[in-house]
Design a protein around this motif. Structure first.
Motif, PDB file in Angstrom:
ATOM      1  N   PHE A   1      -7.596  -2.998 -15.858  1.00  0.00           N
ATOM      2  CA  PHE A   1      -7.309  -3.149 -17.120  1.00  0.00           C
ATOM      3  C   PHE A   1      -8.205  -4.573 -17.759  1.00  0.00           C
ATOM      4  N   LEU A   2      -8.551  -5.144 -16.855  1.00  0.00           N
ATOM      5  CA  LEU A   2      -9.322  -6.502 -16.885  1.00  0.00           C
ATOM      6  C   LEU A   2     -10.773  -6.510 -16.823  1.00  0.00           C
ATOM      7  N   GLN A   3     -11.429  -5.521 -17.570  1.00  0.00           N
ATOM      8  CA  GLN A   3     -12.839  -5.116 -17.628  1.00  0.00           C
ATOM      9  C   GLN A   3     -13.305  -4.866 -18.951  1.00  0.00           C
ATOM     10  N   GLN A   4     -14.405  -4.706 -18.955  1.00  0.00           N
ATOM     11  CA  GLN A   4     -15.121  -4.349 -20.528  1.00  0.00           C
ATOM     12  C   GLN A   4     -14.699  -2.715 -20.602  1.00  0.00           C
ATOM     13  N   GLY A   5     -14.338  -2.625 -21.948  1.00  0.00           N
ATOM     14  CA  GLY A   5     -13.876  -1.394 -22.459  1.00  0.00           C
ATOM     15  C   GLY A   5     -12.437  -1.095 -22.490  1.00  0.00           C
ATOM     16  N   VAL A   6     -11.405  -2.191 -22.552  1.00  0.00           N
ATOM     17  CA  VAL A   6     -10.191  -2.086 -22.441  1.00  0.00           C
ATOM     18  C   VAL A   6      -9.732  -3.303 -23.270  1.00  0.00           C
ATOM     19  N   VAL A   7      -8.583  -2.932 -24.169  1.00  0.00           N
ATOM     20  CA  VAL A   7      -7.583  -3.960 -24.731  1.00  0.00           C
ATOM     21  C   VAL A   7      -6.466  -3.696 -24.200  1.00  0.00           C
ATOM     22  N   PHE A   8      -5.699  -4.861 -23.769  1.00  0.00           N
ATOM     23  CA  PHE A   8      -4.771  -4.883 -22.700  1.00  0.00           C
ATOM     24  C   PHE A   8      -3.746  -6.006 -23.131  1.00  0.00           C
ATOM     25  N   ILE A   9      -2.432  -5.643 -23.023  1.00  0.00           N
ATOM     26  CA  ILE A   9      -1.365  -6.822 -23.100  1.00  0.00           C
ATOM     27  C   ILE A   9      -0.618  -6.389 -21.653  1.00  0.00           C
ATOM     28  N   ASN A  10      -0.246  -7.627 -21.017  1.00  0.00           N
ATOM     29  CA  ASN A  10       0.239  -7.662 -19.543  1.00  0.00           C
ATOM     30  C   ASN A  10       1.917  -7.809 -19.957  1.00  0.00           C
ATOM     31  N   LEU A  11       2.531  -7.836 -18.962  1.00  0.00           N
ATOM     32  CA  LEU A  11       3.928  -8.074 -18.976  1.00  0.00           C
ATOM     33  C   LEU A  11       4.292  -9.534 -19.543  1.00  0.00           C
TER      34      LEU A  11
ATOM     35  N   VAL B   1      -2.762 -11.378 -23.863  1.00  0.00           N
ATOM     36  CA  VAL B   1      -3.763  -9.999 -24.336  1.00  0.00           C
ATOM     37  C   VAL B   1      -5.074 -10.401 -23.921  1.00  0.00           C
ATOM     38  N   PHE B   2      -5.851  -9.363 -23.296  1.00  0.00           N
ATOM     39  CA  PHE B   2      -7.172  -9.348 -22.924  1.00  0.00           C
ATOM     40  C   PHE B   2      -8.008  -8.490 -23.508  1.00  0.00           C
ATOM     41  N   VAL B   3      -9.154  -8.685 -24.013  1.00  0.00           N
ATOM     42  CA  VAL B   3     -10.129  -7.705 -24.793  1.00  0.00           C
ATOM     43  C   VAL B   3     -11.573  -7.843 -24.017  1.00  0.00           C
ATOM     44  N   ASN B   4     -11.693  -6.478 -23.465  1.00  0.00           N
ATOM     45  CA  ASN B   4     -13.080  -6.567 -22.654  1.00  0.00           C
ATOM     46  C   ASN B   4     -12.839  -7.418 -21.321  1.00  0.00           C
ATOM     47  N   GLY B   5     -11.805  -7.794 -20.904  1.00  0.00           N
ATOM     48  CA  GLY B   5     -11.660  -8.665 -19.705  1.00  0.00           C
ATOM     49  C   GLY B   5     -11.635  -9.961 -20.239  1.00  0.00           C
ATOM     50  N   TYR B   6     -11.528 -10.275 -21.469  1.00  0.00           N
ATOM     51  CA  TYR B   6     -11.626 -12.011 -21.709  1.00  0.00           C
ATOM     52  C   TYR B   6     -10.254 -12.187 -22.298  1.00  0.00           C
ATOM     53  N   LYS B   7      -9.383 -13.232 -22.020  1.00  0.00           N
ATOM     54  CA  LYS B   7      -8.313 -13.592 -22.234  1.00  0.00           C
ATOM     55  C   LYS B   7      -8.243 -14.372 -23.638  1.00  0.00           C
ATOM     56  N   MET B   8      -7.399 -13.703 -24.479  1.00  0.00           N
ATOM     57  CA  MET B   8      -7.346 -14.211 -25.848  1.00  0.00           C
ATOM     58  C   MET B   8      -6.224 -15.630 -25.730  1.00  0.00           C
ATOM     59  N   MET B   9      -6.560 -16.378 -26.797  1.00  0.00           N
ATOM     60  CA  MET B   9      -6.047 -17.668 -26.891  1.00  0.00           C
ATOM     61  C   MET B   9      -4.410 -17.380 -27.110  1.00  0.00           C
TER      62      MET B   9
END
Length: 442
Positions: free
Chosen positions: A351-361, A365-373
């Motif tokens: 989930f930590l890569q390009q093409g994924v919007v992700f929230i971990n436990l 939140v990560f978008v395209n592998g980048y951590k959001m502030m």
């Protein structure tokens, strides 16, 4: 030639007349429907009036009997309290009276029998007289409590005035359902009040639903059930079966009302969109509840579980609930939206890569592998996560909002979307290494 023109003219006239006839017939059908709706609403209003006053009568009678009983019981209790000192005084007088009667009886016996009276007998008789003492004090009539009841002399008039002025006949609905949005396995019902500026405070609303067309089937009206009570003017009803007609009605209650008012006109709708489902082909997860609940089975298997199909090209509200948890998750474990360019690779991606919007436990939140502030609250058993996905008109982007607890984050995300079909090339997914994680999607 002239006959041909005449024939054509007549044919055109007849065709025009038939079309006009059809339009008039359609208008008559609409008029019949309007008349039926009017009469049905009048009958419903009469039924509501009868129910309201029957209920009012029963409640008033119950209240009157209860008040009557309470007042009578209060008099009984207070009378027992006030009569207690009188009873004590009575017992004292009766005791002294008994002594006096005994002395009289014995003294008269000695006098009548004309027998020798010993000094000891006289002494015993005289000793009894010492118990006479002073007379007990008995309260005067003016000192005895007097019970009476004071009623509100205007109560009857006030009740009559309240009853005679209760109820207003409305010639239009105070509230109406304006539209119903289709969602996968769900419907969002919207309603609005009609020209009501009498109360600026928010009203409380009562939404009911039933399966079937209650507008044209009177028996279906008996199947309405409650789905929502609150202050919002919309509600999403889940677990809706696709291609099945459902009926809705709503009522409102103002701040000063003790009960909800009359129902709105019945609104019917259906969804053609199937509900959200997990992909049943992934053997690392067990699916239940019509493929809505996924449970991780094995700790030695590391694969992503995706949705059965990509999202449709409509605004989405995805709701994930964590029903059960496994061991402490790693940074790349959680819930995500997955672009088709990643989904087609395999189920062994991260989930930590390009093409994924992700929230971990941990709520990161990560978008395209980048951590959001912005970070959201950590997730645990019972937590809910909402993904709101709205297709944008340009640059193949979608707007994604993630909401958890009292926090949210929004991001415009560029996706593939190059097929021009009704589907977005986006899937939803979950990834956990350890067994025991259980997630439901709605």
């Amino acid at each position: 030639m002239a006959d041909t023109k005449v024939k054509i003219t007549i044919e055109e006239t007849v065709s025009c007349a038939k079309e006009y006839e059809k339009q008039l017939q359609d208008l008559l059908l609409k008029l019949d429907e309007a008349e039926t709706q009017l009469k049905r609403s009048a009958e419903d209003a009469k039924e509501y009036i009868n129910h309201y006053f029957k209920d009012l009568t029963e409640k008033l009678l119950t209240a009157i009997k209860q008040r009557q009983e309470n007042l009578s019981n209060e008099i009984t209790v207070r009378c027992e309290e006030k009569v207690k000192p009188l009873s004590e005084c009575r017992h004292l007088i009766e005791d002294k009276l008994e002594i006096a009667v005994n002395v009289c009886t014995e003294g008269q016996h000695f006098l009548i029998e004309e027998c020798d009276i010993s000094s000891e007998d006289v002494k015993v008789l005289c000793d009894k007289s010492q118990y006479f003492g002073s007379l007990p004090e008995v309260p005067a009539p003016s000192e005895v409590p007097h019970f009476s009841v004071d009623f509100n002399s205007n109560l009857y008039k006030d009740l009559m005035q309240a009853v005679l002025s209760d109820g207003v006949i409305l010639v239009q609905n105070a509230i109406e359902i304006t539209n119903v949005e289709e969602k996968p396995g769900a419907l969002i019902v919207h309603w609005n009040e009609i020209e009501d500026e009498s109360s600026p405070e928010p009203h409380k609303y009562h939404l009911q639903c039933c399966r079937g067309d209650a507008k044209n089937n009177s028996e279906a009206v008996n199947n309405f059930y409650d789905v929502y009570k609150g202050n919002d003017t919309y509600y999403i009803i889940r677990d809706i079966e696709p291609d099945v007609t459902y009926s809705f009605r709503v009522s409102r209650r103002t701040k000063n009302d003790s009960s909800f008012g009359p129902w709105s006109l019945i609104y019917t709708s259906a969804t053609t969109l199937p509900p959200y489902e997990w992909d049943h082909s992934n053997i690392d997860y067990m699916l239940t509840n019509e493929n809505k609940i996924a449970t991780k089975l094995y700790s030695d298997s590391h694969s992503v579980l995706c949705s059965k199909t990509p999202l449709l090209n409509i605004p989405h509200s995805l709701h994930f609930r964590i029903l059960d948890v496994g061991k402490t998750p790693k940074l790349d474990e959680g819930i995500a939206l997955i672009d088709a360019s990643v989904h087609t690779q395999s189920t062994k991606f991260t989930f930590l890569q390009q093409g994924v919007v992700f929230i971990n436990l941990q709520g990161v939140v990560f978008v395209n592998g980048y951590k959001m502030m912005t970070e959201l609250l950590p997730l645990c058993r019972g937590s809910s996560v909402y993904f709101y996905v709205e297709p944008l008109d340009s640059n193949k982007k979608v707007r994604v909002m993630i909401e958890s607890g009292d926090g949210q984050i929004t991001y415009d995300w560029k996706t593939v979307q190059n097929k021009g079909h009704k589907y977005l090339d986006i899937y939803f997914g979950m990834f956990f290494r350890e067994e025991g994680w259980k997630i439901v999607v709605e």
